[in-house]
Design an enzyme around this catalytic site. Structure first.
Site, PDB file in Angstrom:
ATOM      1  N   ARG A   1      -9.731   8.256  11.813  1.00  0.00           N
ATOM      2  CA  ARG A   1      -9.628   7.374  10.645  1.00  0.00           C
ATOM      3  C   ARG A   1      -9.949   5.927  11.001  1.00  0.00           C
ATOM      4  O   ARG A   1     -10.881   5.314  10.467  1.00  0.00           O
ATOM      5  CB  ARG A   1      -8.226   7.464  10.057  1.00  0.00           C
ATOM      6  CG  ARG A   1      -7.851   6.356   9.089  1.00  0.00           C
ATOM      7  CD  ARG A   1      -6.336   6.252   8.976  1.00  0.00           C
ATOM      8  NE  ARG A   1      -5.897   5.221   8.052  1.00  0.00           N
ATOM      9  CZ  ARG A   1      -5.602   3.973   8.384  1.00  0.00           C
ATOM     10  NH1 ARG A   1      -5.736   3.574   9.653  1.00  0.00           N
ATOM     11  NH2 ARG A   1      -5.178   3.110   7.466  1.00  0.00           N
TER      12      ARG A   1
ATOM     13  N   SER B   1       3.706  -2.649  -1.285  1.00  0.00           N
ATOM     14  CA  SER B   1       4.840  -2.234  -0.450  1.00  0.00           C
ATOM     15  C   SER B   1       5.345  -3.386   0.414  1.00  0.00           C
ATOM     16  O   SER B   1       4.659  -4.391   0.632  1.00  0.00           O
ATOM     17  CB  SER B   1       4.448  -1.056   0.443  1.00  0.00           C
ATOM     18  OG  SER B   1       3.546  -1.469   1.445  1.00  0.00           O
TER      19      SER B   1
ATOM     20  N   GLU C   1      -2.005  11.370  -4.278  1.00  0.00           N
ATOM     21  CA  GLU C   1      -1.498   9.993  -4.416  1.00  0.00           C
ATOM     22  C   GLU C   1      -2.289   9.164  -5.421  1.00  0.00           C
ATOM     23  O   GLU C   1      -1.844   8.091  -5.831  1.00  0.00           O
ATOM     24  CB  GLU C   1      -1.431   9.247  -3.074  1.00  0.00           C
ATOM     25  CG  GLU C   1      -0.409   9.829  -2.117  1.00  0.00           C
ATOM     26  CD  GLU C   1      -0.299   9.037  -0.830  1.00  0.00           C
ATOM     27  OE1 GLU C   1      -1.197   8.209  -0.555  1.00  0.00           O
ATOM     28  OE2 GLU C   1       0.697   9.221  -0.111  1.00  0.00           O
TER      29      GLU C   1
ATOM     30  N   ASP D   1      -1.256  -5.537  -1.491  1.00  0.00           N
ATOM     31  CA  ASP D   1      -0.408  -4.362  -1.284  1.00  0.00           C
ATOM     32  C   ASP D   1       0.924  -4.593  -2.000  1.00  0.00           C
ATOM     33  O   ASP D   1       1.468  -5.706  -1.971  1.00  0.00           O
ATOM     34  CB  ASP D   1      -0.164  -4.095   0.201  1.00  0.00           C
ATOM     35  CG  ASP D   1       0.176  -2.643   0.478  1.00  0.00           C
ATOM     36  OD1 ASP D   1      -0.522  -2.013   1.303  1.00  0.00           O
ATOM     37  OD2 ASP D   1       1.132  -2.122  -0.139  1.00  0.00           O
TER      38      ASP D   1
ATOM     39  N   GLU E   1      -8.614   2.102   2.408  1.00  0.00           N
ATOM     40  CA  GLU E   1      -8.340   3.436   2.964  1.00  0.00           C
ATOM     41  C   GLU E   1      -7.362   4.085   1.999  1.00  0.00           C
ATOM     42  O   GLU E   1      -6.159   3.966   2.134  1.00  0.00           O
ATOM     43  CB  GLU E   1      -7.759   3.326   4.379  1.00  0.00           C
ATOM     44  CG  GLU E   1      -7.792   4.653   5.130  1.00  0.00           C
ATOM     45  CD  GLU E   1      -6.673   5.599   4.733  1.00  0.00           C
ATOM     46  OE1 GLU E   1      -6.844   6.316   3.709  1.00  0.00           O
ATOM     47  OE2 GLU E   1      -5.647   5.618   5.413  1.00  0.00           O
TER      48      GLU E   1
END
EC number: 2.1.1.319
Length: 528
Positions: free
Chosen positions: A236, A284, A335, A282, A326
């Site tokens: 990845r 989170s 998701e 983001d 990603e």
């Protein structure tokens, strides 16, 4: 690959039982038969269970066993109530231990082939293991063949045999009725799940999720552990690094948007090759660690961090030149993070701009892993002496994310979805696709596995590709396995035609509902 593994063949020790395990047949007669046992060129043959004769089908083999050796597979299956796995164990037990017919006909419960070790095939491509034992479950019209010496109780034995046959027939009818009832329940469940999906607004589900509805998803990315796992996934992370470092012209002096930036690794790659500004978004809590990481690497003048959902935040620019993310989940679309990337594309990407990765495909491949299927499904038939077979109906509909051994693959892969991130829309991410799996091995098909491939192509001087398939280096995405309720035999060169439908779950649009039709059987799975 996934053909039935070869074993040590005939003549093995049976075990501690003081039994004569050599066949009672006449050795001299075998030599006379040799001329008839040579297989035709190119045809697959299988040996008899009790002598060296070869046959072109399971039916021919069992007919020979009945006429020449007085071994009736029909009676044996009914006598011991054998189903799929019990039958497999029986055949492998005989192949491995080489018992006499007299011994086999004398066996009563408990049977000596109960151990899971007898699930492992002894002969490669054994035609007898591809025989559908359910074909034997017709009403029993002939009595069982019991050992000699019971003639003085013949009438009682006959009555018992007929009673047993009636009981078996009734039990089979009850099992079929239960199966029909379960099919009705499954149909109702599938109908409700699919109606839920079709009636939801798939263009806005992710964007419309409230904080209390989506909190669990974002909180899961707040812990360092998941980011450590992703960063350590070399396939990845190094693919993204190689794409950016080997194609600096795409990023130099450009404004870049990193959707779902996590620790900021992609943003830092882009900054290192000369991006004018990188905006990293983001929702989170990991974003606070990303702020420290950016400062530690002295990139705070280039990278701007914004906490929030891309659908809700305001960016310091109207348009960006490049979007990188990603976003891939299990089976690619789990998701539903691609929805957010496509939202960002439609709102912020400048004309002529690019989204990376730009091309993605989802593929399916057939799998034969009888032992693993037994471990997951047959396990429930006997749990510490208790029948928990009803649990199978809860186990099978859940897709399993695991590493698939490439040796268990029995077909070529087939692409079921092609996504170009520059042209696709959110509604395209729910789809149906017909497919054909071309089998490469003769074996039992026990599951279908799904995986995805990722391409960095547009405007690239150095194209980068990686795969999450079973024949490639393992990734944290592994593969997604759809276990079949009823495995079925296939021959090399067959074309297995099927259909797959992928939808979001209305109640949880980040999870998926997958309906798979194969071998005239349909099953709905959840990936959550």
């Amino acid at each position: 690959m996934c053909s039935l593994a070869a074993g040590n063949g005939r003549g093995a020790e049976l075990g501690p039982e003081p039994l004569e395990l050599s066949d009672s047949g006449d050795d001299a007669g075998w030599e006379d038969e040799d001329a008839d046992t040579e297989p035709a060129h190119g045809r697959q043959h299988t040996p008899c269970l009790f002598c060296d004769r070869l046959f072109a089908s399971a039916e021919e083999t069992f007919s020979h066993c009945k006429l020449e050796h007085q071994f009736n597979i029909d009676s044996m299956v009914h006598k011991h109530g054998l189903e799929f796995y019990g039958y497999i164990k029986l055949i492998n037990f005989i192949r491995l231990k080489n018992p006499t017919v007299e011994y086999m006909n004398s066996i009563y419960n408990p049977v000596p082939w109960e151990k899971d070790e007898y699930l492992k095939p002894v002969l490669e491509d054994d035609l007898l293991l591809q025989f559908d034992v359910e074909d034997l479950y017709e009403p029993v019209s002939t009595p069982f063949s019991y050992p000699n010496g019971l003639s003085e109780s013949a009438s009682v034995v006959e009555k018992l045999k007929h009673m047993e046959a009636r009981a078996l027939s009734a039990e089979a009818a009850l099992a079929r009725a239960r199966e029909d009832l379960q099919k009705m329940k499954q149909f109702a469940q599938d109908f409700v799940m699919n109606v839920d999906v079709r009636t939801c607004s798939s263009t806005t589900t992710i964007a419309d999720l409230q904080e209390d509805e989506d909190g669990v998803y974002f909180s899961s990315y707040g812990h360092y552990g998941i980011h450590e796992e992703m960063l350590k996934d070399k396939v990845r992370t190094e693919s993204y690094r190689d794409f950016i470092y080997q194609n600096p012209h795409i990023f130099k002096d450009k404004v870049v948007l990193d959707v779902g930036c996590g620790t900021g690794i992609l943003s830092m790659f882009a900054a290192k090759v000369g991006a004018k500004k990188v905006i990293a978004v983001d929702q989170s809590e990991i974003l606070y660690q990303a702020m420290d990481i950016i400062r530690l690497n002295k990139l705070e003048d280039t990278i701007v961090l914004i906490k929030g959902k891309i659908e809700e935040v305001s960016l310091p620019v109207e348009k960006v030149d490049v979007i990188i993310s990603e976003w891939m989940g299990y089976f690619l679309l789990f998701e539903s993070m691609l929805d957010s990337v496509l939202y960002a594309k439609s709102k912020y990407l400048a004309k002529g701009g690019s989204v990376y990765p730009d091309i993605c495909t989802i593929s399916l491949v057939a799998v034969s892993d009888v032992s693993k299927h037994a471990d997951r499904i047959a396990f429930w038939d006997d749990v510490y002496g208790f029948n928990m077979s009803c649990m199978k109906k809860a186990v099978i509909p859940e897709a399993v994310v695991e590493v698939v051994d490439h040796k268990t693959l029995i077909s070529d892969p087939c692409d079921i979805k092609h996504i170009d991130c520059h042209t696709t829309s959110i509604s395209d991410l729910e789809f149906s696709s017909d497919f054909t799996l071309r089998t490469t091995k003769t074996a039992m098909c026990t599951a279908v596995a799904g995986y995805f491939d990722i391409y960095f192509e547009k405007n690239c001087h150095n194209r980068v590709v990686f795969s999450t398939g079973p024949q490639s280096t393992k990734t944290h995405w592994k593969q997604t396995v759809f276990l079949l309720e009823k495995p079925f035999p296939v021959k090399a060169g067959e074309a297995l035609k099927g259909k797959i439908t992928v939808h979001k779950n209305k109640k949880d649009p980040r999870s998926l509902i997958v309906t798979l039709t194969l071998n005239s059987s349909t099953q709905t799975y959840s990936l959550q």
